[in-house]
Design a protein around this motif. Structure first.
Motif, PDB file in Angstrom:
ATOM      1  N   GLN A 180       0.832  -1.206   0.000  1.00 50.17           N
ATOM      2  CA  GLN A 180       0.000   0.000   0.000  1.00 50.17           C
ATOM      3  C   GLN A 180       0.866   1.255   0.000  1.00 50.17           C
ATOM      4  OE1 GLN A 180      -2.738  -1.294   3.305  1.00 50.17           O
ATOM      5  NE2 GLN A 180      -4.226  -0.186   2.088  1.00 50.17           N
ATOM      6  N   LYS A 181       1.983   1.169  -0.690  1.00 51.13           N
ATOM      7  CA  LYS A 181       2.948   2.271  -0.694  1.00 51.13           C
ATOM      8  C   LYS A 181       2.300   3.586  -1.145  1.00 51.13           C
ATOM      9  CE  LYS A 181       7.487   3.634  -2.374  1.00 51.13           C
ATOM     10  NZ  LYS A 181       8.666   3.281  -3.173  1.00 51.13           N
ATOM     11  N   GLY A 182       1.562   3.550  -2.259  1.00 54.97           N
ATOM     12  CA  GLY A 182       0.931   4.766  -2.785  1.00 54.97           C
ATOM     13  C   GLY A 182      -0.054   5.364  -1.800  1.00 54.97           C
ATOM     14  N   TYR A 183      -0.880   4.506  -1.194  1.00 54.49           N
ATOM     15  CA  TYR A 183      -1.889   4.967  -0.231  1.00 54.49           C
ATOM     16  C   TYR A 183      -1.210   5.602   0.977  1.00 54.49           C
ATOM     17  CZ  TYR A 183      -5.426   4.728   3.437  1.00 54.49           C
ATOM     18  OH  TYR A 183      -6.267   5.052   4.478  1.00 54.49           O
ATOM     19  N   ILE A 184      -0.145   4.958   1.476  1.00 55.44           N
ATOM     20  CA  ILE A 184       0.542   5.453   2.675  1.00 55.44           C
ATOM     21  C   ILE A 184       1.224   6.795   2.397  1.00 55.44           C
ATOM     22  CG2 ILE A 184       2.493   4.982   4.236  1.00 55.44           C
ATOM     23  CD1 ILE A 184       1.538   1.979   4.077  1.00 55.44           C
ATOM     24  N   GLU A 185       1.810   6.942   1.206  1.00 52.82           N
ATOM     25  CA  GLU A 185       2.440   8.225   0.865  1.00 52.82           C
ATOM     26  C   GLU A 185       1.408   9.359   0.811  1.00 52.82           C
ATOM     27  OE1 GLU A 185       4.606   7.275  -2.682  1.00 52.82           O
ATOM     28  OE2 GLU A 185       6.413   6.682  -1.556  1.00 52.82           O
ATOM     29  N   LYS A 186       0.230   9.047   0.270  1.00 52.62           N
ATOM     30  CA  LYS A 186      -0.854  10.053   0.251  1.00 52.62           C
ATOM     31  C   LYS A 186      -1.294  10.393   1.676  1.00 52.62           C
ATOM     32  CE  LYS A 186      -3.019   8.837  -4.154  1.00 52.62           C
ATOM     33  NZ  LYS A 186      -4.124   8.053  -4.723  1.00 52.62           N
ATOM     34  N   LEU A 187      -1.347   9.368   2.508  1.00 43.92           N
ATOM     35  CA  LEU A 187      -1.752   9.531   3.911  1.00 43.92           C
ATOM     36  C   LEU A 187      -0.775  10.447   4.652  1.00 43.92           C
ATOM     37  CD1 LEU A 187      -3.374   8.539   6.421  1.00 43.92           C
ATOM     38  CD2 LEU A 187      -1.949   6.519   6.443  1.00 43.92           C
ATOM     39  N   LEU A 188       0.525  10.222   4.469  1.00 41.08           N
ATOM     40  CA  LEU A 188       1.547  11.041   5.124  1.00 41.08           C
ATOM     41  C   LEU A 188       1.474  12.491   4.640  1.00 41.08           C
ATOM     42  CD1 LEU A 188       4.529   8.516   4.963  1.00 41.08           C
ATOM     43  CD2 LEU A 188       3.274   9.193   7.009  1.00 41.08           C
ATOM     44  N   CYS A 189       1.208  12.643   3.354  1.00 32.87           N
ATOM     45  CA  CYS A 189       1.097  13.976   2.761  1.00 32.87           C
ATOM     46  C   CYS A 189      -0.109  14.719   3.364  1.00 32.87           C
ATOM     47  CB  CYS A 189       0.934  13.814   1.249  1.00 32.87           C
ATOM     48  SG  CYS A 189       1.304  15.299   0.339  1.00 32.87           S
ATOM     49  N   ARG A 190      -1.215  13.986   3.497  1.00 30.12           N
ATOM     50  CA  ARG A 190      -2.459  14.577   3.996  1.00 30.12           C
ATOM     51  C   ARG A 190      -2.320  15.095   5.425  1.00 30.12           C
ATOM     52  NH1 ARG A 190      -7.859  10.986   4.761  1.00 30.12           N
ATOM     53  NH2 ARG A 190      -9.137  12.540   5.797  1.00 30.12           N
ATOM     54  N   PHE A 191      -1.545  14.389   6.250  1.00 33.95           N
ATOM     55  CA  PHE A 191      -1.393  14.798   7.652  1.00 33.95           C
ATOM     56  C   PHE A 191      -0.044  15.467   7.925  1.00 33.95           C
ATOM     57  CE2 PHE A 191      -4.572  11.372   7.684  1.00 33.95           C
ATOM     58  CZ  PHE A 191      -5.626  12.086   8.234  1.00 33.95           C
ATOM     59  N   ASN A 192       0.570  16.006   6.866  1.00 34.77           N
ATOM     60  CA  ASN A 192       1.826  16.780   6.962  1.00 34.77           C
ATOM     61  C   ASN A 192       2.947  16.033   7.693  1.00 34.77           C
ATOM     62  OD1 ASN A 192       0.589  19.037   5.697  1.00 34.77           O
ATOM     63  ND2 ASN A 192      -0.359  19.575   7.661  1.00 34.77           N
ATOM     64  N   MET A 193       3.101  14.754   7.369  1.00 36.48           N
ATOM     65  CA  MET A 193       4.135  13.948   8.040  1.00 36.48           C
ATOM     66  C   MET A 193       5.198  13.436   7.052  1.00 36.48           C
ATOM     67  SD  MET A 193       3.283  13.978  11.261  1.00 36.48           S
ATOM     68  CE  MET A 193       4.045  12.612  12.118  1.00 36.48           C
ATOM     69  N   ARG A 194       5.249  14.001   5.861  1.00 35.35           N
ATOM     70  CA  ARG A 194       6.196  13.489   4.860  1.00 35.35           C
ATOM     71  C   ARG A 194       7.653  13.754   5.239  1.00 35.35           C
ATOM     72  NH1 ARG A 194       4.658  13.995  -1.401  1.00 35.35           N
ATOM     73  NH2 ARG A 194       6.376  12.529  -1.498  1.00 35.35           N
ATOM     74  N   SER A 195       7.887  14.809   5.987  1.00 35.15           N
ATOM     75  CA  SER A 195       9.276  15.121   6.364  1.00 35.15           C
ATOM     76  C   SER A 195       9.550  14.801   7.833  1.00 35.15           C
ATOM     77  CB  SER A 195       9.578  16.594   6.080  1.00 35.15           C
ATOM     78  OG  SER A 195       8.626  17.413   6.736  1.00 35.15           O
ATOM     79  N   ALA A 196       8.636  14.046   8.461  1.00 32.16           N
ATOM     80  CA  ALA A 196       8.811  13.692   9.882  1.00 32.16           C
ATOM     81  C   ALA A 196       9.967  12.710  10.050  1.00 32.16           C
ATOM     82  CB  ALA A 196       7.523  13.090  10.424  1.00 32.16           C
TER      83      ALA A 196
END
Length: 350
Positions: A85-101
């Motif tokens: 679910q790589k694509g879904y998880i990347e969208k999820l991280l983006c949505r909750f501003n956690m991509r650079s966490a």
């Protein structure tokens, strides 16, 4: 589907199958408007698609690459299939501003001692939490956990108990899970050819819920060493001992084992008797003891059906070392080495 000679599975209403004259099978999985067709012969697949396109407006997307947010990857050389679910998880991280966490190694650290006492007490905290997308984040994590991430089961179970009134500490726990996902976007389930039957692992955490002191049931079922079904949930009643908690957990796991066994036998797989492994010798003894003595007379009758199942030989419950029980990760926070070992035992790979 039934008008085209397909039978609907009596164990899963989304599964249809048809037996051809030569004994081969065609499987069709239907979920709202998404469909997967599987058969050994591509000609059979084309035939089913032609029949359906006569009656419905359909879009043929070719070989299965994605369904319901899950990516299907094949490695034909090694006869392996991966569910990610790589694509879904990347969208999820983006949505909750956690991509650079900053990533972390485990889904939930041991220092999180979540309870309803951590819910907002002051007006400032209530105001702060009113702007936090807690329910949305937990719901999104739950979808990832249900589809392809058994490693999230315990953590998602813990944070989902406080949906009605979450506090800052609960939100920190959700952010921790998102940080864990940030470092594990590539994690997937790995399936391969196997002769092995369904094997289950079950564990319980006695009185793990700090609010009502209920115990936690955790189980995971594998086929060929890869997870196909898992669950982490609070038990409905308070137990009086670890043995009772494990006994109730075994009952829940045996119900799932019976369902899986029925589903696979219907899909023309002659599976062996399902084995459920538990690390509590006293709970296993209780499943075989038909005497309703002082220790068990207060346990709800519905939990005792497991004794009949085991006496008939439908399911075998066996002892396993705690160190080799992957269901351990379903009921508690584990050190990183033990956690990674549990993931390897159920075919969760990077």
């Amino acid at each position: 589907m039934t008008s085209h000679d397909f039978k609907r599975s009596s164990f899963d209403s989304c599964v249809y199958f048809k037996k051809n004259n030569d004994g081969s099978l065609v499987y069709l999985l239907l979920y709202v408007d998404d469909m997967l067709i599987a058969a050994k012969d591509k000609g059979e697949i084309r035939k089913v698609k032609a029949q359906l396109s006569e009656e419905f407006e359909m879009k043929d997307l070719g070989p299965a690459k994605k369904i319901l947010g899950m990516e299907i990857l094949r490695d034909r050389k090694t006869s392996k299939l991966y569910l990610s679910q790589k694509g879904y998880i990347e969208k999820l991280l983006c949505r909750f501003n956690m991509r650079s966490a900053k990533p972390v190694n485990t889904p939930l650290a041991a220092h999180f001692r979540l309870s309803s006492a951590l819910s907002p007490q002051s007006d400032d905290e209530i105001e702060y939490m009113s702007h936090v997308p807690y329910s949305s984040a937990v719901g999104s994590l739950m979808y990832a956990m249900v589809c392809s991430r058994p490693d999230l089961s315990y953590a998602v179970s813990a944070v989902s108990r406080y949906m009605a009134n979450p506090g800052k500490e609960h939100w920190k726990a959700v952010q921790w899970i998102l940080r864990y996902l940030r470092g594990t976007t590539d994690v997937c389930l790995q399936f391969g050819r196997t002769e092995d039957g369904v094997i289950g692992y079950v564990d319980a955490d006695f009185a793990g819920d700090l609010d009502r002191r209920r115990s936690l049931t955790g189980y995971v079922f594998t086929i060929g060493g890869c997870a196909i079904s898992w669950k982490a949930t609070l038990q409905t009643t308070v137990t009086l001992s670890t043995t009772e908690a494990e006994y109730m957990a075994i009952t829940e796991a045996c119900k799932e084992a019976i369902w899986l066994k029925g589903l696979f036998s219907e899909l023309n797989e002659d599976l062996q008797i399902s084995t459920v492994f538990c690390d509590s010798q006293s709970a296993i003894f209780l499943t075989k003891d038909q005497m309703f003595h002082e220790r068990t007379k207060h346990i709800d009758v519905r939990y005792h059906f497991v004794r009949d199942i085991i006496a008939r030989g439908d399911i075998v419950v066996s002892k396993i070392s705690t160190h080799e029980n992957p269901a351990d990760m379903m009921t508690k926070s584990l050190p990183i080495t033990k956690f990674e070992h549990c993931l390897n035992l159920v075919g969760v790979h990077c």
